[in-house]
Design a protein around this motif. Structure first.
Motif, PDB file in Angstrom:
ATOM      1  N   VAL A  54       0.836  -1.203   0.000  1.00 24.48           N
ATOM      2  CA  VAL A  54       0.000   0.000   0.000  1.00 24.48           C
ATOM      3  C   VAL A  54       0.872   1.254   0.000  1.00 24.48           C
ATOM      4  CG1 VAL A  54      -1.735   1.277   1.283  1.00 24.48           C
ATOM      5  CG2 VAL A  54      -1.928  -1.166   1.082  1.00 24.48           C
ATOM      6  N   ALA A  55       1.978   1.223   0.765  1.00 19.05           N
ATOM      7  CA  ALA A  55       2.859   2.394   0.799  1.00 19.05           C
ATOM      8  C   ALA A  55       3.463   2.665  -0.572  1.00 19.05           C
ATOM      9  CB  ALA A  55       3.963   2.166   1.831  1.00 19.05           C
ATOM     10  N   PHE A  56       3.893   1.613  -1.261  1.00 22.10           N
ATOM     11  CA  PHE A  56       4.469   1.820  -2.594  1.00 22.10           C
ATOM     12  C   PHE A  56       3.404   2.238  -3.607  1.00 22.10           C
ATOM     13  CE2 PHE A  56       8.272  -0.737  -1.342  1.00 22.10           C
ATOM     14  CZ  PHE A  56       9.186   0.254  -1.618  1.00 22.10           C
ATOM     15  N   ALA A  57       2.182   1.681  -3.463  1.00 22.19           N
ATOM     16  CA  ALA A  57       1.098   2.098  -4.356  1.00 22.19           C
ATOM     17  C   ALA A  57       0.799   3.579  -4.188  1.00 22.19           C
ATOM     18  CB  ALA A  57      -0.157   1.272  -4.071  1.00 22.19           C
ATOM     19  N   HIS A  58       0.846   4.050  -2.921  1.00 28.66           N
ATOM     20  CA  HIS A  58       0.634   5.467  -2.653  1.00 28.66           C
ATOM     21  C   HIS A  58       1.755   6.309  -3.242  1.00 28.66           C
ATOM     22  CE1 HIS A  58      -0.884   8.834  -0.261  1.00 28.66           C
ATOM     23  NE2 HIS A  58       0.378   9.182  -0.205  1.00 28.66           N
ATOM     24  N   MET A  59       2.985   5.790  -3.125  1.00 24.92           N
ATOM     25  CA  MET A  59       4.148   6.544  -3.584  1.00 24.92           C
ATOM     26  C   MET A  59       4.147   6.719  -5.094  1.00 24.92           C
ATOM     27  SD  MET A  59       7.987   5.235  -3.111  1.00 24.92           S
ATOM     28  CE  MET A  59       9.118   5.547  -4.412  1.00 24.92           C
ATOM     29  N   TRP A  60       3.797   5.661  -5.822  1.00 23.70           N
ATOM     30  CA  TRP A  60       3.836   5.730  -7.277  1.00 23.70           C
ATOM     31  C   TRP A  60       2.505   6.152  -7.875  1.00 23.70           C
ATOM     32  CZ3 TRP A  60       8.392   5.886  -9.280  1.00 23.70           C
ATOM     33  CH2 TRP A  60       9.439   5.196  -8.657  1.00 23.70           C
ATOM     34  N   HIS A  61       1.486   6.425  -7.038  1.00 22.70           N
ATOM     35  CA  HIS A  61       0.152   6.808  -7.517  1.00 22.70           C
ATOM     36  C   HIS A  61      -0.408   5.771  -8.472  1.00 22.70           C
ATOM     37  CE1 HIS A  61       0.161  10.912  -5.830  1.00 22.70           C
ATOM     38  NE2 HIS A  61       1.456  10.711  -5.888  1.00 22.70           N
TER      39      HIS A  61
END
Lengths: 107, 168
Positions: A54-61
């Protein structure tokens, strides 16, 4: 107060929290002697990996990471059903949940 | 707002995980795992994944953990006792887990500038588009994997029934 409200959290903080949860899960997996608790520590490790996704999904939009988390949840639900059924079957035959006394594979 | 949410619920998740490790009785471990999952749901929401926050509460805390607690009560599991194996696991387990944690946090900290920071404004303005995008992706490109998960759940149900059935 306004600066605190607008404060941003670095993505690395979420990742370090996930790493901490994962390593606690690894430690519990190695140390715990109860079959159900070992199974719960696997769930903890899955949750830590979900937080990373989820953190990486948020980071890369991107939503790809969130979809992966969805599939991990589905697999975890299936795994919990089968694993707990196996635990019940083991408890019926051996009358214990201690992993030191469940050594069928050891000759 | 995001920093406060992260500090409160991240700390709660970490405390719950450590409590899971320290408690001897499985029911206490299960309840602290529920705390971890609930606080992770709040963290997902703060990262803009509302659908996952809801499904975390429903699937993990609602279904899976109730299942765990039910099995613990059914088997009447007592406190775990220390044995020779657990002492060896203590010697190996804590340094191994600490090594994993140190390695991962070293990598994340050394790359933290490349990772950047999460911003709750700007991204959460597209609240509906987040869920819309997940569902459109799930029902178009990923329709086959989505359908295969239903087969997986069906096979898991059949396997659980077969395994837990009483031998004749």
């Amino acid at each position: 107060m306004n600066s605190l409200a607008a404060a941003q959290v670095p993505v690395a903080a979420y990742l370090i929290l996930a790493a901490m949860l994962f390593s606690v899960g690894v430690a519990a997996f190695l140390i715990k002697r109860n079959l159900i608790t070992i199974f719960m520590s696997i769930e903890l490790m899955l949750n830590a990996v979900n937080l990373t996704f989820v953190a990486f999904a948020h980071m890369w939009h991107q939503v790809s990471g969130q979809i992966f988390v969805f599939f991990v949840m589905v697999v975890a639900a299936a795994e919990a059903a089968v694993g707990l059924a196996i635990i019940i079957a083991i408890f019926r035959t051996r009358q214990t949940l201690n992993v030191d006394q469940i050594d069928l594979m050891k000759s | 707002m995001q920093l406060a949410l992260f500090l409160i619920f991240g700390g709660l998740a970490a405390a719950g995980a450590i409590n899971l490790l320290l408690q001897r009785h499985p029911i206490n471990s299960a309840l602290s795992l529920v705390v971890v999952m609930m606080s992770l749901a709040v963290l997902y929401w703060s990262l803009g994944a509302e659908f996952l926050a809801a499904s975390q509460v429903i699937v993990y805390s609602g279904a899976i953990m109730v299942f765990f607690v039910f099995v613990i009560m059914l088997l009447n599991a007592g406190e775990e006792e220390r044995t020779h194996g657990s002492r060896a696991a203590y010697i190996v387990g804590f340094p191994g887990a600490a090594a994993i944690f140190c390695l991962l946090s070293f990598v994340f900290l050394s790359e933290r500038h490349a990772l950047g920071s999460s911003n709750i404004g700007g991204y959460l303005n597209h609240v509906t588009s987040n869920i819309t995008e997940i569902s459109s992706l799930l029902f178009t490109k990923l329709l086959l994997p989505f359908e295969v998960t239903s087969v997986l759940i069906l096979v898991a149900i059949l396997g659980a029934v077969v395994l837990a059935r009483k031998e004749q």
